[in-house]
Scaffold this motif. Structure first.
Motif, short mmCIF file in Angstrom:
data_model
loop_
_atom_site.label_atom_id
_atom_site.label_comp_id
_atom_site.label_asym_id
_atom_site.label_seq_id
_atom_site.Cartn_x
_atom_site.Cartn_y
_atom_site.Cartn_z
N GLU A 167 -6.99 40.94 -0.80
CA GLU A 167 -8.24 41.30 -0.69
C GLU A 167 -8.51 42.71 -1.50
O GLU A 167 -9.53 43.12 -2.17
CB GLU A 167 -8.55 41.58 0.77
N ILE A 168 -7.59 43.68 -1.48
CA ILE A 168 -7.49 44.89 -2.08
C ILE A 168 -7.44 44.76 -3.44
O ILE A 168 -8.27 45.20 -4.37
CB ILE A 168 -6.28 45.70 -1.52
N ASP A 169 -6.57 43.61 -4.01
CA ASP A 169 -6.61 43.39 -5.46
C ASP A 169 -7.89 42.69 -5.97
O ASP A 169 -8.40 43.28 -6.95
CB ASP A 169 -5.48 42.26 -5.66
N GLY A 170 -8.45 41.99 -5.03
CA GLY A 170 -9.70 41.37 -5.21
C GLY A 170 -10.87 42.31 -5.50
O GLY A 170 -11.70 42.29 -6.53
N LYS A 224 -12.98 43.40 -9.15
CA LYS A 224 -14.31 43.35 -8.89
C LYS A 224 -15.01 44.74 -9.42
O LYS A 224 -15.86 44.91 -10.15
CB LYS A 224 -14.89 43.06 -7.63
N LEU A 225 -14.32 45.74 -8.77
CA LEU A 225 -14.75 47.27 -9.36
C LEU A 225 -14.56 47.38 -10.90
O LEU A 225 -15.15 47.93 -11.73
CB LEU A 225 -13.86 48.24 -8.51
#
Length: 194
Positions: free
Chosen positions: A18-21, A25-26
């Protein structure tokens, strides 16, 4: 403390995926944003001014004073900001290159010639006056500063145009923000417009 109370009430933690996703996105959002800043108005006449904070830059304008193929392209050097105003040799437009997204030939108003292709870094490898359009891209550097980069296939390191102090030549030289390798574009307006 408030921090401990909030920390203690959290039951859901983010997983690495989730953090990598979120990071992806950022990064995509930033790329889209920076891409929107790289725009010039095609076929609008501009003065191209050096915006580096290096003392000798002084917002000197790129000028084409040699109309011959293979000639040297100069920049203003240590001149006052107003000396380029109204001079056709210092007026440029970005002409879209057909079939290439965000690629422009940079054409001079006075001579109708172009900034030539990348020929390598440094004093002896400066881009020359060209009768043939050569593709360049405008890339956002920071806070209104842009880099102008030849899309020639030999420019593998994406080296930008640079205002060289010696001889006031336009050269290709690696540089970052606030260096002599960053530029601003001032639209030709008012009495200078045509």
């Amino acid at each position: 403390s408030t921090h401990d109370a909030v920390k203690g009430s959290m039951t859901n933690t983010m997983k690495k995926e989730e953090i990598d996703g979120a990071i992806d996105k950022l990064a995509t959002s930033l790329e889209t944003y920076y891409g929107s800043l790289n725009k010039v108005q095609p076929n609008t006449w501009y003065y191209i001014l050096n915006s580096g904070s290096v003392a000798y830059c002084n917002e000197g304008a790129i000028s084409m004073t040699d109309a011959n193929e293979g000639g040297i392209i100069r920049w203003g050097g240590e001149v006052t900001n107003e000396e380029y105003l109204g001079k056709a040799a210092s007026m440029w437009r970005f002409v879209p290159i057909e079939g290439q997204e965000n690629a422009y030939a940079i054409q001079n108003y006075l001579t109708t010639h172009y900034i030539g292709a990348y020929r390598g870094n440094g004093n002896e490898n400066y881009p020359m006056v060209s009768n043939t359009p050569q593709p360049y891209q405008v890339k956002y550097a920071t806070k209104g500063q842009m880099q102008i980069i030849s899309l020639d296939s030999t420019n593998v390191d994406a080296v930008p145009l640079h205002a060289q102090e010696a001889d006031c030549k336009l050269v290709s030289w690696p540089g970052s923000v606030n260096s002599a390798s960053v530029w601003t574009f001032e639209a030709v307006e008012g009495d200078d417009a045509f």
